[in-house]
Design a protein around this motif. Structure first.
Motif, mmCIF file in Angstrom:
data_model
loop_
_atom_site.group_PDB
_atom_site.id
_atom_site.type_symbol
_atom_site.label_atom_id
_atom_site.label_comp_id
_atom_site.label_asym_id
_atom_site.label_seq_id
_atom_site.Cartn_x
_atom_site.Cartn_y
_atom_site.Cartn_z
ATOM 1 N N ARG A 150 0.828 -1.203 0.000
ATOM 2 C CA ARG A 150 0.000 0.000 0.000
ATOM 3 C C ARG A 150 0.864 1.255 0.000
ATOM 4 N N PRO A 151 0.514 2.256 -0.808
ATOM 5 C CA PRO A 151 1.353 3.467 -0.898
ATOM 6 C C PRO A 151 1.568 4.161 0.438
ATOM 7 N N ASP A 152 0.563 4.110 1.320
ATOM 8 C CA ASP A 152 0.699 4.783 2.609
ATOM 9 C C ASP A 152 1.471 3.949 3.623
ATOM 10 N N ILE A 153 1.876 2.727 3.233
ATOM 11 C CA ILE A 153 2.652 1.856 4.123
ATOM 12 C C ILE A 153 4.027 1.600 3.531
ATOM 13 N N ALA A 154 4.073 0.955 2.384
ATOM 14 C CA ALA A 154 5.313 0.768 1.612
ATOM 15 C C ALA A 154 6.480 0.275 2.458
ATOM 16 N N ILE A 155 6.377 -0.942 2.966
ATOM 17 C CA ILE A 155 7.448 -1.513 3.786
ATOM 18 C C ILE A 155 7.895 -2.849 3.194
ATOM 19 N N ASP A 156 9.050 -3.311 3.657
ATOM 20 C CA ASP A 156 9.602 -4.586 3.201
ATOM 21 C C ASP A 156 9.570 -5.652 4.289
ATOM 22 N N ALA A 157 9.333 -5.221 5.525
ATOM 23 C CA ALA A 157 9.266 -6.167 6.645
ATOM 24 C C ALA A 157 8.424 -5.549 7.753
ATOM 25 N N TYR A 158 7.857 -6.429 8.595
ATOM 26 C CA TYR A 158 7.011 -5.960 9.689
ATOM 27 C C TYR A 158 7.293 -6.827 10.915
ATOM 28 N N ILE A 159 7.455 -6.158 12.054
ATOM 29 C CA ILE A 159 7.765 -6.868 13.294
ATOM 30 C C ILE A 159 6.551 -6.853 14.204
ATOM 31 N N VAL A 160 6.186 -8.036 14.709
ATOM 32 C CA VAL A 160 5.017 -8.175 15.577
ATOM 33 C C VAL A 160 5.475 -8.729 16.929
ATOM 34 N N PRO A 161 5.572 -7.882 17.958
ATOM 35 C CA PRO A 161 5.978 -8.352 19.282
ATOM 36 C C PRO A 161 4.780 -8.902 20.052
ATOM 37 N N SER A 162 5.008 -9.339 21.273
ATOM 38 C CA SER A 162 3.935 -9.892 22.094
ATOM 39 C C SER A 162 3.246 -8.834 22.944
ATOM 40 N N GLN A 163 3.882 -7.690 23.166
ATOM 41 C CA GLN A 163 3.404 -6.724 24.141
ATOM 42 C C GLN A 163 2.209 -5.920 23.653
ATOM 43 N N ASP A 164 1.569 -5.234 24.617
ATOM 44 C CA ASP A 164 0.563 -4.236 24.290
ATOM 45 C C ASP A 164 1.199 -2.850 24.361
ATOM 46 N N ALA A 165 0.376 -1.809 24.365
ATOM 47 C CA ALA A 165 0.907 -0.445 24.361
ATOM 48 C C ALA A 165 1.542 -0.049 25.686
ATOM 49 N N HIS A 166 1.438 -0.922 26.694
ATOM 50 C CA HIS A 166 1.996 -0.625 28.013
ATOM 51 C C HIS A 166 3.151 -1.566 28.362
ATOM 52 N N GLN A 167 3.651 -2.274 27.362
ATOM 53 C CA GLN A 167 4.786 -3.192 27.511
ATOM 54 C C GLN A 167 4.478 -4.316 28.502
ATOM 55 N N SER A 168 3.223 -4.750 28.540
ATOM 56 C CA SER A 168 2.823 -5.844 29.432
ATOM 57 C C SER A 168 3.156 -7.184 28.795
ATOM 58 N N GLU A 169 3.587 -8.125 29.620
ATOM 59 C CA GLU A 169 3.820 -9.481 29.109
ATOM 60 C C GLU A 169 2.507 -10.223 28.958
ATOM 61 N N PHE A 170 1.621 -10.062 29.936
ATOM 62 C CA PHE A 170 0.313 -10.703 29.877
ATOM 63 C C PHE A 170 -0.707 -9.643 29.488
ATOM 64 N N ILE A 171 -1.488 -9.929 28.447
ATOM 65 C CA ILE A 171 -2.292 -8.891 27.813
ATOM 66 C C ILE A 171 -3.715 -9.382 27.572
ATOM 67 N N ALA A 172 -4.606 -8.432 27.273
ATOM 68 C CA ALA A 172 -5.988 -8.766 26.942
ATOM 69 C C ALA A 172 -6.038 -9.480 25.590
ATOM 70 N N GLU A 173 -7.087 -10.252 25.386
ATOM 71 C CA GLU A 173 -7.190 -11.079 24.179
ATOM 72 C C GLU A 173 -7.163 -10.243 22.903
ATOM 73 N N CYS A 174 -7.757 -9.051 22.949
ATOM 74 C CA CYS A 174 -7.819 -8.226 21.738
ATOM 75 C C CYS A 174 -6.447 -7.718 21.301
ATOM 76 N N PHE A 175 -5.462 -7.787 22.193
ATOM 77 C CA PHE A 175 -4.113 -7.336 21.857
ATOM 78 C C PHE A 175 -3.156 -8.501 21.566
ATOM 79 N N MET A 176 -3.668 -9.710 21.504
ATOM 80 C CA MET A 176 -2.820 -10.877 21.239
ATOM 81 C C MET A 176 -2.590 -11.030 19.738
ATOM 82 N N ARG A 177 -1.973 -10.016 19.164
ATOM 83 C CA ARG A 177 -1.771 -9.984 17.714
ATOM 84 C C ARG A 177 -0.767 -11.038 17.259
ATOM 85 N N ARG A 178 0.318 -11.179 18.009
ATOM 86 C CA ARG A 178 1.315 -12.175 17.632
ATOM 87 C C ARG A 178 0.730 -13.591 17.685
#
Length: 573
Positions: free
Chosen positions: A131-159
């Motif tokens: 997508r022109p507004d993204i235009a990347i070659d790689a994407y990193i998906v960590p386990s954390q949420d926006a508060h750097q929590s190890e254990f997170i709500a289900e909606c933030f379990m993106r990885r």
């Protein structure tokens, strides 16, 4: 005729590549330590071979003392899945560790239908790269949420959604042609089971395994764009990543307006948690909120700052004497807090705040704003020239990026105003790094949160609460062990899951019980020593006539040898 009753048994913990291994020491006499043998020498050798060829060779080449008869029969009591070798023999007869991708390929070779070369989630994710507004070659998906929590709500379990791996720790990296997943030694076996063949498992910490940054610099051609969601990386982590990939002329792209995994997750993504918050009574907290806020403000004055952003969920809960249920097994709620010299603002979903909690906050002079407005308020403070205290090890890169941009606009505006009035803009000397200022942002103080140290020093009420909770849990565990011994003596068929559920019931009977700190790790040896995750129905083992059983709770472990009329063990932590 050989006796069917084994001698007294004891446990000793041994670490093997971050995997707890418990040896059963059965000396024939007190003066014969050489008779100590491993109850699982063969499975351990296979595991060692899988992790490291040299370590595996050392295990396989070692001639252990002969085991007592009951130990020689013990492997017959173990589930077959623990006796399978994960190693292959090289041409010279040495044990050679195989990568998980090769193991999965061999396991699936007998299947009539082969899996597709690319799963739907990865295909959809890679489409977004173009997508022109993204235009990347790689994407990193960590386990954390926006508060750097190890254990997170289900909606933030993106990885977990993207990879299928359900452990609490891991990082996924997707390029246009590759997909790799990193996790630590607690989860190697679980990752092998849960990852599909399109993922390459990277066993972090093992010799020769590259880090995510090393791997990206190796697989990407020079000059690529690596995308991240800045909400999911601390400012320090994002800076480290940016500097490291710049060695190969790669550019770090902060995609703030959308998370790519959320885009492909779509409507099936779970709703954000909306559990109500509650007041943490002063008899448990020990110190009221105004006193805590007063301490924070004294720290602001001492460090010459106008405000501090608190983003760690446990710090917000402690400072405001509040608790929540947004994250399983953690009494926290999703929120941010900005403390200024005269005001304090809690950014939280107002639907979680009851009248009681609202009154509690008003008495402390804390006002509410929607959770999503944190960036606009940080930007407002920056454009006013406020000096903000940010803990760059925990505050996410999105907040720090917005603050720096706002500060830059303030400095430009200040300089422009000075020229218009015929005055020279006042020269601003950049404070040294020892004062916590980095990256030429004169209005930022980058230092450990003042709440971190204050929270670590427990007051009398907190110490008393911790002691009492341990006493209540000890009573529940004593009842549990007695119950379990009786069930084993009666030859009742039990699985690890059933045993863990009964332990939970004993805990629920105790006064003040709310929930456990995490699901009990319940396992029959050797499952207990090779997995850090809770047993599930598909992997539960039946208790046998004689077996080792272990549970893990908090930072403690209990391991016992169960058999009729005898129950011995030790507790290690």
């Amino acid at each position: 005729m050989e006796s069917t009753n084994p001698p007294e048994a004891y446990c000793l913990p041994v670490r093997l590549y971050k995997t707890s291994v418990f040896y059963s020491l059965c000396p024939s006499s007190p003066s014969s330590p050489s008779h100590a043998v491993s109850t699982l020498a063969a499975p351990m050798a296979f595991e060692a071979a899988r992790l490291s060829p040299s370590l595996g060779a050392a295990f396989l080449g070692h001639r252990a003392p002969s085991a007592p008869p009951f130990l020689r029969r013990l492997p017959l009591l173990l589930p077959r899945r623990f006796l399978r070798a994960s190693a292959s023999s090289g041409g010279d007869g040495r044990a050679v560790a195989l990568p998980s991708s090769e193991l999965r390929k061999r396991r699936s070779s007998s299947s009539a239908t082969s899996a597709p070369a690319e799963d739907d989630k990865l295909r959809s994710l890679r489409r977004l790269f173009a997508r022109p507004d993204i235009a990347i070659d790689a994407y990193i998906v960590p386990s954390q949420d926006a508060h750097q929590s190890e254990f997170i709500a289900e909606c933030f379990m993106r990885r977990a959604y993207l990879t299928g791996f359900t452990g609490s720790a891991g990082t996924a990296v997707v390029t246009k042609n590759n997909a790799a997943f990193w996790t630590d030694g607690r989860y190697f076996l679980q990752a092998e089971k849960e990852l599909s063949h399109v993922w390459t498992l990277m066993r972090s910490g093992n010799h020769g395994v590259p880090t995510t940054i090393e791997w990206l610099n190796d697989v990407l051609p020079s000059g690529c764009r690596v995308g991240i969601d800045p909400f999911l990386f601390s400012s320090d982590a994002a800076e480290e990543l940016k500097d490291a990939i710049s060695d190969k002329n790669h550019e770090l792209i902060l995609i703030r307006d959308l998370n790519l995994v959320d885009e492909i997750w779509g409507e099936s993504r779970p709703e954000p948690p909306k559990e109500p918050t509650r007041v943490h009574a002063i008899k448990y907290a020990g110190i009221d909120v105004p006193s805590k806020l007063s301490f924070v403000r004294s720290q602001l004055a001492e460090n010459g700052s106008d405000a501090v952003v608190i983003s760690m969920l446990d710090e917000v809960a402690w400072l405001l004497n509040m608790r929540g249920s947004d994250v399983p097994h953690s009494p926290v709620f999703y929120s941010y807090l900005i403390v200024e010299m005269n005001t304090a603002t809690l950014f939280v979903d107002s639907n979680k705040v009851s009248e009681e909690v609202l009154e509690h906050l008003k008495k402390a002079g804390v006002k509410l704003k929607p959770y999503e407005e944190i960036l606009s308020d940080v930007e407002r403070l920056a454009e006013k020239g406020a000096k903000l205290w940010l803990d760059s090890s925990s505050v996410n890169a999105a907040i720090v990026s917005v603050f720096r941009s706002g500060s830059d606009r303030y400095m430009k505006k200040r300089g422009k105003t000075g020229r218009q009035t015929g005055k020279e803009p006042s020269s601003v000397e950049l404070p040294t790094k020892s004062h916590g200022v980095q990256n030429s942002t004169v209005n930022g103080l980058y230092k450990v949160s003042p709440v971190t140290l204050a929270k670590s020093v427990k007051n009398k009420a907190e110490i008393s609460g911790m002691k009492n909770s341990h006493l209540r849990d000890a009573a529940a565990l004593a009842e549990f062990w007695c119950w379990l011994e009786e069930e084993v003596q009666k030859n009742v068929a039990l699985t690890e899951v059933q045993v863990a559920e009964n332990l939970l019931e004993f805990r629920r009977k105790q006064d003040g019980f709310i929930e456990t700190s995490f699901d009990t790790i319940s396992g029959i040896f050797p499952l207990f020593v090779v997995s850090s995750n809770f047993s599930s129905d598909y992997s539960a083992s039946l208790f046998s006539f004689m077996c080792w059983y272990g549970i893990s709770y908090g930072f403690c472990h209990s391991v016992v040898c169960l058999r009729p009329r005898l129950m011995t063990g030790c507790k290690v932590g």
